[in-house]
Design a protein around this motif. Structure first.
Motif, PDB file in Angstrom:
ATOM      1  N   GLN A  32      -4.202  -5.563  -2.258  1.00 21.44           N
ATOM      2  CA  GLN A  32      -3.361  -5.304  -1.098  1.00 21.44           C
ATOM      3  C   GLN A  32      -4.114  -5.735   0.147  1.00 21.44           C
ATOM      4  O   GLN A  32      -5.335  -5.576   0.241  1.00 21.44           O
ATOM      5  N   ILE A  33      -3.364  -6.296   1.082  1.00 20.38           N
ATOM      6  CA  ILE A  33      -3.915  -6.640   2.387  1.00 20.38           C
ATOM      7  C   ILE A  33      -3.183  -5.799   3.432  1.00 20.38           C
ATOM      8  O   ILE A  33      -2.247  -5.065   3.100  1.00 20.38           O
ATOM      9  N   GLY A  34      -3.599  -5.881   4.669  1.00 17.36           N
ATOM     10  CA  GLY A  34      -3.105  -4.992   5.712  1.00 17.36           C
ATOM     11  C   GLY A  34      -1.769  -5.337   6.313  1.00 17.36           C
ATOM     12  O   GLY A  34      -1.569  -5.167   7.519  1.00 17.36           O
ATOM     13  N   LEU A  35      -0.829  -5.789   5.492  1.00 17.14           N
ATOM     14  CA  LEU A  35       0.514  -6.072   5.981  1.00 17.14           C
ATOM     15  C   LEU A  35       1.354  -4.806   6.007  1.00 17.14           C
ATOM     16  O   LEU A  35       1.326  -4.014   5.057  1.00 17.14           O
ATOM     17  N   VAL A  36       2.115  -4.620   7.067  1.00 19.74           N
ATOM     18  CA  VAL A  36       3.066  -3.520   7.167  1.00 19.74           C
ATOM     19  C   VAL A  36       4.311  -3.940   6.385  1.00 19.74           C
ATOM     20  O   VAL A  36       4.865  -5.017   6.645  1.00 19.74           O
ATOM     21  N   PRO A  37       4.759  -3.128   5.412  1.00 18.08           N
ATOM     22  CA  PRO A  37       5.868  -3.546   4.547  1.00 18.08           C
ATOM     23  C   PRO A  37       7.150  -3.934   5.290  1.00 18.08           C
ATOM     24  O   PRO A  37       7.813  -4.898   4.915  1.00 18.08           O
ATOM     25  N   GLU A  38       7.471  -3.197   6.334  1.00 17.30           N
ATOM     26  CA  GLU A  38       8.733  -3.442   7.042  1.00 17.30           C
ATOM     27  C   GLU A  38       8.757  -4.752   7.809  1.00 17.30           C
ATOM     28  O   GLU A  38       9.822  -5.352   7.994  1.00 17.30           O
ATOM     29  N   THR A  39       7.605  -5.206   8.269  1.00 18.82           N
ATOM     30  CA  THR A  39       7.558  -6.407   9.108  1.00 18.82           C
ATOM     31  C   THR A  39       6.858  -7.586   8.453  1.00 18.82           C
ATOM     32  O   THR A  39       7.007  -8.715   8.917  1.00 18.82           O
ATOM     33  N   MET A  40       6.053  -7.290   7.410  1.00 14.37           N
ATOM     34  CA  MET A  40       5.209  -8.298   6.768  1.00 14.37           C
ATOM     35  C   MET A  40       4.256  -8.947   7.773  1.00 14.37           C
ATOM     36  O   MET A  40       3.839 -10.085   7.624  1.00 14.37           O
ATOM     37  N   GLU A  41       3.889  -8.177   8.807  1.00 12.31           N
ATOM     38  CA  GLU A  41       2.881  -8.574   9.791  1.00 12.31           C
ATOM     39  C   GLU A  41       1.675  -7.656   9.620  1.00 12.31           C
ATOM     40  O   GLU A  41       1.809  -6.523   9.140  1.00 12.31           O
ATOM     41  N   PHE A  42       0.500  -8.112  10.046  1.00 19.59           N
ATOM     42  CA  PHE A  42      -0.686  -7.282   9.948  1.00 19.59           C
ATOM     43  C   PHE A  42      -0.554  -6.046  10.834  1.00 19.59           C
ATOM     44  O   PHE A  42       0.036  -6.112  11.918  1.00 19.59           O
ATOM     45  N   ALA A  43      -1.134  -4.943  10.375  1.00 21.95           N
ATOM     46  CA  ALA A  43      -1.134  -3.696  11.143  1.00 21.95           C
ATOM     47  C   ALA A  43      -1.915  -3.864  12.442  1.00 21.95           C
ATOM     48  O   ALA A  43      -1.710  -3.108  13.390  1.00 21.95           O
ATOM     49  N   GLY A  44      -2.792  -4.828  12.485  1.00 19.46           N
ATOM     50  CA  GLY A  44      -3.594  -5.125  13.668  1.00 19.46           C
ATOM     51  C   GLY A  44      -4.516  -6.282  13.364  1.00 19.46           C
ATOM     52  O   GLY A  44      -4.632  -6.718  12.220  1.00 19.46           O
ATOM     53  N   ASP A  45      -5.196  -6.761  14.381  1.00 15.02           N
ATOM     54  CA  ASP A  45      -6.117  -7.886  14.205  1.00 15.02           C
ATOM     55  C   ASP A  45      -7.510  -7.439  13.769  1.00 15.02           C
ATOM     56  O   ASP A  45      -8.305  -8.265  13.315  1.00 15.02           O
ATOM     57  N   ASP A  46      -7.810  -6.153  13.911  1.00 11.43           N
ATOM     58  CA  ASP A  46      -9.145  -5.655  13.599  1.00 11.43           C
ATOM     59  C   ASP A  46      -9.225  -5.135  12.161  1.00 11.43           C
ATOM     60  O   ASP A  46      -8.218  -4.772  11.557  1.00 11.43           O
ATOM     61  N   VAL A  47     -10.437  -5.089  11.631  1.00 10.01           N
ATOM     62  CA  VAL A  47     -10.635  -4.673  10.242  1.00 10.01           C
ATOM     63  C   VAL A  47     -10.263  -3.205  10.038  1.00 10.01           C
ATOM     64  O   VAL A  47      -9.781  -2.836   8.973  1.00 10.01           O
ATOM     65  N   GLU A  48     -10.446  -2.366  11.030  1.00  7.25           N
ATOM     66  CA  GLU A  48     -10.116  -0.950  10.888  1.00  7.25           C
ATOM     67  C   GLU A  48      -8.624  -0.742  10.633  1.00  7.25           C
ATOM     68  O   GLU A  48      -8.232  -0.055   9.693  1.00  7.25           O
ATOM     69  N   SER A  49      -7.785  -1.336  11.468  1.00  5.49           N
ATOM     70  CA  SER A  49      -6.337  -1.163  11.279  1.00  5.49           C
ATOM     71  C   SER A  49      -5.873  -1.814   9.980  1.00  5.49           C
ATOM     72  O   SER A  49      -5.005  -1.275   9.284  1.00  5.49           O
ATOM     73  N   GLN A  50      -6.456  -2.943   9.617  1.00  2.00           N
ATOM     74  CA  GLN A  50      -6.079  -3.589   8.363  1.00  2.00           C
ATOM     75  C   GLN A  50      -6.514  -2.747   7.164  1.00  2.00           C
ATOM     76  O   GLN A  50      -5.752  -2.574   6.209  1.00  2.00           O
ATOM     77  N   ALA A  51      -7.720  -2.195   7.193  1.00  2.00           N
ATOM     78  CA  ALA A  51      -8.201  -1.378   6.077  1.00  2.00           C
ATOM     79  C   ALA A  51      -7.351  -0.120   5.908  1.00  2.00           C
ATOM     80  O   ALA A  51      -7.032   0.277   4.779  1.00  2.00           O
ATOM     81  N   LYS A  52      -6.989   0.511   6.996  1.00  2.00           N
ATOM     82  CA  LYS A  52      -6.119   1.697   6.911  1.00  2.00           C
ATOM     83  C   LYS A  52      -4.777   1.340   6.279  1.00  2.00           C
ATOM     84  O   LYS A  52      -4.254   2.080   5.443  1.00  2.00           O
ATOM     85  N   GLN A  53      -4.215   0.198   6.656  1.00  2.00           N
ATOM     86  CA  GLN A  53      -2.934  -0.222   6.079  1.00  2.00           C
ATOM     87  C   GLN A  53      -3.085  -0.582   4.609  1.00  2.00           C
ATOM     88  O   GLN A  53      -2.206  -0.289   3.802  1.00  2.00           O
ATOM     89  N   VAL A  54      -4.189  -1.215   4.254  1.00  2.00           N
ATOM     90  CA  VAL A  54      -4.459  -1.540   2.847  1.00  2.00           C
ATOM     91  C   VAL A  54      -4.405  -0.269   2.004  1.00  2.00           C
ATOM     92  O   VAL A  54      -3.773  -0.226   0.945  1.00  2.00           O
ATOM     93  N   MET A  55      -5.062   0.781   2.472  1.00  2.00           N
ATOM     94  CA  MET A  55      -5.099   2.021   1.708  1.00  2.00           C
ATOM     95  C   MET A  55      -3.716   2.672   1.638  1.00  2.00           C
ATOM     96  O   MET A  55      -3.336   3.224   0.602  1.00  2.00           O
ATOM     97  N   LYS A  56      -2.935   2.593   2.704  1.00  2.00           N
ATOM     98  CA  LYS A  56      -1.554   3.094   2.669  1.00  2.00           C
ATOM     99  C   LYS A  56      -0.736   2.316   1.629  1.00  2.00           C
ATOM    100  O   LYS A  56       0.061   2.891   0.881  1.00  2.00           O
ATOM    101  N   ASN A  57      -0.925   1.002   1.609  1.00  2.00           N
ATOM    102  CA  ASN A  57      -0.196   0.168   0.668  1.00  2.00           C
ATOM    103  C   ASN A  57      -0.585   0.496  -0.769  1.00  2.00           C
ATOM    104  O   ASN A  57       0.283   0.616  -1.655  1.00  2.00           O
TER     105      ASN A  57
END
Length: 125
Positions: A32-57
């Motif tokens: 899983q990568i840090g894409l938000v399911p509803e938008t298929m865009e990254f949760a953010g440009d930084d590794v922190e926001s992407q890692a948090k989204q990865v774990m949610k996914n």
């Protein structure tokens, strides 16, 4: 017999693969990568926001398969930059208790969609 796992609470596959497959009580979650399911865009440009989204996914896929982080046996973490290790490690660690799964973390040249972190896992149901 294998069962294909799919949830709308995690991003759609961006290639010819399933979000997860179960077989004989084992859940094999695709990376899983840090894409938000509803938008298929990254949760953010930084590794922190992407890692948090990865774990949610990952959580969403595990739950759809009838599993959870408590049942994870092994994870693989792929980083675009090993200097992000401590940030990702802290976020990742917050999802596991006193008995974390086996794991490796490697830095790679590039990741899908030029993301900063990708995590896959194997769990039991």
């Amino acid at each position: 017999m294998k069962e294909i796992i799919h949830t709308s609470d995690a991003p759609e596959a961006i290639g010819p693969y399933s979000q997860a497959v179960t077989h004989a009580g084992v859940v094999y979650c695709s990376g899983q990568i840090g894409l938000v399911p509803e938008t298929m865009e990254f949760a953010g440009d930084d590794v922190e926001s992407q890692a948090k989204q990865v774990m949610k996914n990952l959580k969403a896929v595990l739950e759809e398969a009838g599993s959870s982080f408590d049942n994870v046996i092994k994870c693989s973490i792929f980083l675009a930059d090993m200097s992000d290790f401590s940030t990702v490690n802290e976020i990742y660690g917050s999802y596991f208790g006193d008995n974390p799964p086996a794991r490796e973390t490697v830095a790679v040249k590039t990741l899908p969609k030029s993301c900063k972190v990708e995590i896959s896992c194997i769990a039991h149901t």
